[in-house]
Scaffold this active site. Sequence first.
Site, PDB file in Angstrom:
ATOM      1  CE  LYS A 507      26.784  17.723  32.140  1.00 23.56           C
ATOM      2  NZ  LYS A 507      27.857  17.917  32.304  1.00 23.56           N
ATOM      3  CB  THR A 555      39.104  15.888  32.618  1.00 23.51           C
ATOM      4  OG1 THR A 555      39.763  14.513  32.533  1.00 23.51           O
ATOM      5  CG2 THR A 555      38.527  15.398  30.660  1.00 23.51           C
ATOM      6  CB  SER A 556      40.365  17.027  37.329  1.00 25.59           C
ATOM      7  OG  SER A 556      39.433  17.036  36.984  1.00 25.59           O
ATOM      8  CD  GLU A 606      57.358  19.781  32.163  1.00 25.35           C
ATOM      9  OE1 GLU A 606      57.196  19.932  33.202  1.00 25.35           O
ATOM     10  OE2 GLU A 606      58.522  19.293  31.103  1.00 25.35           O
ATOM     11  N   GLY A 664      40.904  33.181  39.355  1.00 21.79           N
ATOM     12  CA  GLY A 664      40.861  31.523  38.529  1.00 21.79           C
ATOM     13  C   GLY A 664      41.879  31.107  38.995  1.00 21.79           C
ATOM     14  CG  ASP A 678      46.525  20.331  42.975  1.00 23.30           C
ATOM     15  OD1 ASP A 678      46.340  19.518  42.329  1.00 23.30           O
ATOM     16  OD2 ASP A 678      47.060  21.272  42.760  1.00 23.30           O
ATOM     17  CE  LYS A 682      49.952  20.900  40.853  1.00 24.41           C
ATOM     18  NZ  LYS A 682      50.173  22.966  41.164  1.00 24.41           N
ATOM     19  N   GLY A 798      47.250  29.496  36.674  1.00 25.62           N
ATOM     20  CA  GLY A 798      46.615  30.069  35.578  1.00 25.62           C
ATOM     21  C   GLY A 798      46.852  29.299  34.082  1.00 25.62           C
TER      22      GLY A 798
END
Length: 820
Positions: A507, A555-556, A606, A664, A678, A682, A798
Amino acid sequence: MRILKFGGTSLSNVKKFLIVEEIIKDKIKHEQISIVLSAPEKITNYLVESIKTAITKKRLIQLNFIENIIKKFLSELEKTLPSKILEKLKEEINAEILKLKDLLQTVSLLEKCPKNLNATIISRGEIFSIFIMNAILKSKGYQITIINPIKTLIGIGDYLNATIDINLSKNKIKKLKIPKKNVILMPGFIAGNKEKKLVALGRNGSDYSAAILSVCLEARYCEIWTDVDGVFTADPKIVKDAKLLNFLTYSEAMELSYLGAKVLHPKTISPLAKFNIPCLIKNTLNKNASGTIIKNFSKENSPTVKGVTSLDDITMFSISGLEKKEIHNLTGRIFSKISQKELSPILILQNSSNGNLDFCISDNETEKTFEVLKNELFTELKNKLIHPIKIIKNTSIVSIIGNKFQLKKNIYLNLFLGLQKNNVNILAISKNLSQNSISIVIKKCDVIETIQNIHSALFNQNYKIIEVFLVGIGGVGSTLLNQLKKQQKILQHKNIDIKICSISNSKKTIFNEKGIVLNNWMKEFENSKNTFSLEDLLKKIKSNKFINPVFIDCTSSEKIAEKYVDILSHHMHIVASNKKANTSCNKLYRNIRLITKKYDLKFLYETNIGAGLPVIENFQNLINSGDKLIQFRGILSGSLSFIFGKLEQGISLSKATMMAKELGFTEPNPQDDLLGIDVARKLLILAREAGYDLELSDIEIDSLLPKEFNLNLNTKDFFLELKKIDTQFLNRILEAKKENKILRFVGIIEKNGKCKVKIEKIEKSDPLYSIKNGENALAFYTKYYQPNPLVLKGYGAGNNVTAAGVFSDLLRTLSYNLGT
Ligand code: ADP
Ligand code: ASP
Ligand code: MG
């Protein structure tokens, strides 16, 4: 005697005139001083414009600007000057403005401006400065002698670009009887010819006036006071990290100014060098800074590079097709005619073997030069003995200045490294015979970037700058900013300066080309009213010409990933924790690699696999050194590693997932983890690194969630739904237990490149058996590593480890060995 010259930048308002007075007060305690003044800033430019306006018969608009500047001066002076002195000053200035209007009226009637009128008009600013300074000094009780340069300095040559006859001028000045206690004032930029008519000394010529006065008055020092701390390795307005040069020899200073360092007029140094008068460059607004001293230093000059300069608005003429034996004869003919017309080529390049003669000349001499060439080469052109004359306008000459370049071979290497950075097109290259400058001719539009790149290649070998443009300030992005804040000072000691130039989320954005202070970035961000647009950011990056910009994507966002090619084409590296670019279609994947190769940029990701674990770099190194992947098996998800570890302890799937979310470990929506996409992403990245041309849809996913699981639920309902499959899962675990195995969520690349993501029963001897608590493990079975695989393991999720991984990628953009 000491001469102090103050440039227009030191005289732009009354406050600055008063600072000049303070400097005078200081200096006069030690010796007699003479002050040479330029016009207040901008006035000469406006006067030049006013002539153009008068010729085209538009209204005399430009004079309004000047009158406004003067009005401002006079109103500010009301607080400073006693009324009598102020009234006299007003009379003097008004009379001068009337005279100026008359002159412009004449120009307007003539529809052209003869050079003698031109010289008188453009030098009025210097006269204003003298009136103002005289009034200020008088009001402070100084005794003053004003030298009139029209009567004392004898100018020869062009009305607008005269040179001064030192001997004649010295005789005239010697005859003046100036009391020892008086401050001497003289307007710069002008002299008088033998007919006692005003001549100008060329733009920026007050420096030259000061040098001449220094010689005539046998001064001990000539000081040039301006708006920078001295002479820098490049114009500090162009190169933000240019370095101050504390010492320069006369010849270095001459070469720098001749080849474009505007801080000194090119004619200034020669008379000072001849009479061995040291020259000091000082900053009026920072008078205690040491400045640059220019004199003959007794020590032999060692091979060094002193600076990068540019001369703009240059035209390059190219004459080709000459007979080999003819070229010397023709060169002689051309340049004798050119000098007869008082035209001055700046750079001449002659190539006898291919019959080529190129030379550069100032843009405003282009037409005259072309006329000379057409006349002189009339026969050759008519009989087609030479090719038509080629004229390339809007070019610039960029030069490197220093000493003994023949002994410093890496200068050429660094020059070309710098040039390669923006792929600039070089029109010509030349080095001078004394090996103390190299010049290249390029298009003017490339000049700023080229100077910055060459300067950085030559002077910043040990000092690195990274300008960061961060998008995404969720967990990873904001942790990264904290880590950067902590390390900024430490890295500065290692000569790495990381500037955070913009911080954005989807935003909003904050931007500061000089670097955002990280202590309170959050507050600044919250208060920001600027909406984020990638296009705007790229525009700013383009116009600000950064040295080593790096785009960090935390970001994703798929949308941002799709723009990577565009971002890279702005010559910035990309560091991404965002996996989307590496897992979207093959076309984007390949285009990104093509453009990084083309511009020699880095795209580092990485953290796409195993967060901070050094997976990608190690794997790439293996492949590059000739190894080949036979099979891969890995636990690639920190959240699933945590969840499966908890399942092993008897905790239910829904509870374990909740715990992972609270810590988290999971994506904002935990179903993204449980679906296995996900992990599939990878795995795709690794498979592509191994050379397999796959798309995401080629990965077989055996999801943790059954097919009938409702995926359109909010988080609370999602957990209720998840609870329903707890028992089903428990049974699977117990079943495995019977075989002395445990369950793990594994990504697999088979020998044939087939990729699978699935829940596997694992026995004790498997390297993946002990992986839990958020750890990742990657087992590479390769040509070199078998039967035991190469195993990389450690925390794979993490914010701290991921941000640290992004941070280390950021430093890798420098390809820099940090040492200890
Ligand atoms: P003044 O009005 O004092 O004569 P100028 O504008 O003529 O000032 O010259 C000072 C300017 O010269 C500086 O503001 C700087 O932008 C420019 N400059 C160009 N090259 C150099 C350099 N190598 N070192 C310092 N200043 C430079
Ligand atoms: N005022 C003149 C100019 O702007 C001379 C000088 O500043 O040195 O060119
Ligand atoms: Mg100047």
